[in-house]
Write a protein that holds these residues in place. Structure first.
Motif, short mmCIF file in Angstrom:
data_model
loop_
_atom_site.label_atom_id
_atom_site.label_comp_id
_atom_site.label_asym_id
_atom_site.label_seq_id
_atom_site.Cartn_x
_atom_site.Cartn_y
_atom_site.Cartn_z
N THR A 334 -24.41 8.08 -6.90
CA THR A 334 -23.81 7.65 -8.16
C THR A 334 -24.77 6.71 -8.87
OG1 THR A 334 -21.60 7.75 -7.18
CG2 THR A 334 -21.83 6.51 -9.23
N PHE A 335 -25.01 6.97 -10.15
CA PHE A 335 -25.89 6.11 -10.93
C PHE A 335 -25.34 4.68 -10.99
CE2 PHE A 335 -27.34 10.17 -12.86
CZ PHE A 335 -28.71 9.98 -12.75
N GLU A 336 -26.22 3.72 -11.01
CA GLU A 336 -25.85 2.31 -11.13
C GLU A 336 -25.21 2.03 -12.50
OE1 GLU A 336 -26.67 -0.67 -8.67
OE2 GLU A 336 -25.85 1.21 -7.88
N PRO A 337 -24.44 0.94 -12.62
CA PRO A 337 -23.80 0.62 -13.91
C PRO A 337 -24.78 0.24 -15.01
CG PRO A 337 -22.71 -0.52 -12.09
CD PRO A 337 -23.98 0.06 -11.55
N VAL A 338 -25.94 -0.30 -14.63
CA VAL A 338 -26.95 -0.71 -15.62
C VAL A 338 -28.26 -0.01 -15.28
CG1 VAL A 338 -28.24 -2.62 -16.62
CG2 VAL A 338 -25.85 -2.96 -15.95
N LEU A 339 -28.79 0.73 -16.26
CA LEU A 339 -30.01 1.49 -16.08
C LEU A 339 -30.99 1.18 -17.21
CD1 LEU A 339 -28.41 4.95 -15.22
CD2 LEU A 339 -29.49 3.39 -13.59
N ALA A 340 -32.25 1.47 -16.98
CA ALA A 340 -33.28 1.34 -18.01
C ALA A 340 -34.27 2.48 -17.82
CB ALA A 340 -33.98 -0.01 -17.90
N PRO A 341 -34.81 3.01 -18.95
CA PRO A 341 -34.61 2.58 -20.33
C PRO A 341 -33.23 2.99 -20.86
CG PRO A 341 -35.94 4.54 -20.30
CD PRO A 341 -35.75 4.14 -18.86
N THR A 342 -33.03 2.73 -22.15
CA THR A 342 -31.71 2.93 -22.77
C THR A 342 -31.22 4.36 -22.62
OG1 THR A 342 -32.20 1.19 -24.36
CG2 THR A 342 -30.40 2.70 -24.91
N SER A 343 -32.12 5.33 -22.72
CA SER A 343 -31.70 6.73 -22.64
C SER A 343 -31.04 7.05 -21.30
CB SER A 343 -32.88 7.66 -22.88
OG SER A 343 -33.92 7.40 -21.95
N LEU A 344 -31.48 6.42 -20.21
CA LEU A 344 -30.86 6.66 -18.91
C LEU A 344 -29.49 6.02 -18.80
CD1 LEU A 344 -33.82 6.27 -16.36
CD2 LEU A 344 -32.88 8.35 -17.39
N GLN A 345 -29.19 5.04 -19.66
CA GLN A 345 -27.89 4.38 -19.62
C GLN A 345 -26.76 5.36 -19.91
OE1 GLN A 345 -27.53 1.33 -18.53
NE2 GLN A 345 -25.29 1.28 -18.79
N LEU A 346 -27.09 6.50 -20.53
CA LEU A 346 -26.09 7.54 -20.78
C LEU A 346 -25.48 8.05 -19.47
CD1 LEU A 346 -28.12 9.57 -23.44
CD2 LEU A 346 -26.14 8.12 -23.90
N TYR A 347 -26.22 7.91 -18.36
CA TYR A 347 -25.74 8.41 -17.07
C TYR A 347 -25.03 7.33 -16.25
CZ TYR A 347 -29.00 12.25 -18.02
OH TYR A 347 -29.67 13.31 -18.58
N ALA A 348 -24.97 6.11 -16.71
CA ALA A 348 -24.46 4.99 -15.92
C ALA A 348 -23.08 5.29 -15.34
CB ALA A 348 -24.41 3.73 -16.77
N GLY A 349 -22.93 5.06 -14.05
CA GLY A 349 -21.66 5.24 -13.38
C GLY A 349 -21.29 6.67 -13.06
N ARG A 350 -22.12 7.62 -13.46
CA ARG A 350 -21.80 9.03 -13.21
C ARG A 350 -22.46 9.51 -11.93
NH1 ARG A 350 -22.84 11.84 -19.17
NH2 ARG A 350 -21.51 10.45 -20.39
N ALA A 351 -22.03 10.68 -11.48
CA ALA A 351 -22.65 11.30 -10.31
C ALA A 351 -24.04 11.80 -10.67
CB ALA A 351 -21.79 12.45 -9.80
#
Length: 359
Positions: A334-351
């Motif tokens: 599961t993706f972490e709640p906070v990601l970088a760069p911003t474009s990866l934040q679209l996946y935050a919290g998802r499988a």
């Protein structure tokens, strides 16, 4: 990065450029009136290429003359502003018999490895490409070949096997106006004898000790609607939609199974003209008493690629330390709640896509 997000970003860039206005071409004139032409040489730069059979990884020296630095002022408004010469693309590729943009041939008629397409442009024109609010000069410098005032250039191209080769395509070195400018005088083709089987200079495929597709549709979105590419280097590679990395070292406690598996390699994902460019490098699998995480060096913004990287936790894995275990297949994460760069934040919290790894 979703297609909607990137399309919005491209629209923002375009509006910013048009709002700035005031860009005026200031490029040198041709020293003499002559038709555009190119010559091909072996990697030594002196031996004419002729009918030499080339393999992936071989290099071709390309010399051009008669390329007007003031030409090609039409085309897309980014990254080169309207009215500024857009330059010329030069590449090795497999092009259909009817490939010329001036005749309306689609981009699918021109198969080339995007990362290897070079951009011939005068320094004067390059200096008129804006660096704010987005550094569009950087997108060109990644593939820039200086065009001299007398219309000449020289560059070295690495031969790579393109994908999605059109029917009846011919291998060769091709030139054509850049960024959707159209100039039939610069649409040139020199045939090259190419054998796709490995040769002495063909890079060895690194072992796939860690395999991960990031998320469903990640690579296909980059290479499809965003018209970009996903490439690997220094131990990383791409295989279909998956990213692979080679094992660097393993520091695992044999009693507890805890420790770190370090993998090496850099994946670069970029959109058309590198307007968006992110990197993921040197992933680690970290087995701890509190959980198992995938960490990696990632870009600090959506446009810097490998220029600025920082290690972050990317995902928590559904895997526990297990003494003696050396291989894991299709691990859920599961993706972490906070990601970088911003474009990866679209996946935050998802499988994430499942991971497979070994040491």
């Amino acid at each position: 990065m979703s297609p909607r997000s990137v399309h919005k970003r491209l629209a923002t860039v375009t509006l910013a450029l048009l709002a700035g206005a005031g860009f005026a071409p200031a490029v040198p004139a041709l020293a003499q009136d002559q038709a555009a032409s190119i010559e091909l040489f072996a990697a030594d730069g002196t031996t004419a290429l002729g009918d030499t059979v080339l393999h992936p990884g071989d290099r071709i020296v390309v010399r051009g003359r008669g390329f007007d630095p003031a030409a090609n002022t039409g085309g897309l408004p980014v990254p080169v502003p309207p009215g500024v010469p857009h330059g010329t693309f030069v590449t090795f590729g497999a092009f259909a018999p009817d490939w010329r943009p001036s005749a309306g041939a689609p981009t699918t008629s021109r198969a080339a490895t995007r990362a290897e397409v070079q951009w011939v442009l005068s320094e004067s024109a390059l200096n008129q490409v804006p660096r704010a609010p987005f550094d569009l000069q950087r997108t060109i410098r990644n593939q820039w070949v200086p065009l001299a005032a007398d219309g000449t250039f020289s560059t070295t191209i690495e031969v790579t096997q393109p994908t999605k080769i059109p029917a009846d395509a011919g291998y060769g070195v091709y030139t054509y106006a850049a960024a959707e400018a159209v100039n039939p005088a610069q649409e040139l083709a020199v045939p090259v004898r190419f054998d796709p089987t490995p040769g002495p200079n063909t890079p060895k495929t690194p072992p796939a000790d860690l395999t991960w597709a990031v998320a469903p549709g990640f690579s296909s979105t980059i290479t499809g609607p965003l018209q970009g590419s996903v490439t690997g280097a220094d131990g990383a590679a791409t295989r279909d939609s998956a990213l692979t990395f080679a094992l660097d070292d393993a520091d695992i406690d044999p009693r507890t199974g805890r420790g770190v598996l370090r993998y090496r390699g850099t994946i670069l994902a970029f959109t058309r003209f590198h307007l968006g460019e992110i990197a993921l490098a040197d992933p680690w699998i970290e087995f701890t008493e509190h959980g198992t995480w995938l960490t990696a060096e990632t870009s600090t913004s959506d446009t810097v690629g490998t220029d600025s990287l920082r290690r972050i936790r990317i995902a928590e894995l559904d895997a526990v330390p297990n003494p003696g275990q050396t291989e894991w297949a299709d691990v859920q994460a599961t993706f972490e709640p906070v990601l970088a760069p911003t474009s990866l934040q679209l996946y935050a919290g998802r499988a994430t896509a499942p991971l497979s790894f070994r040491y």
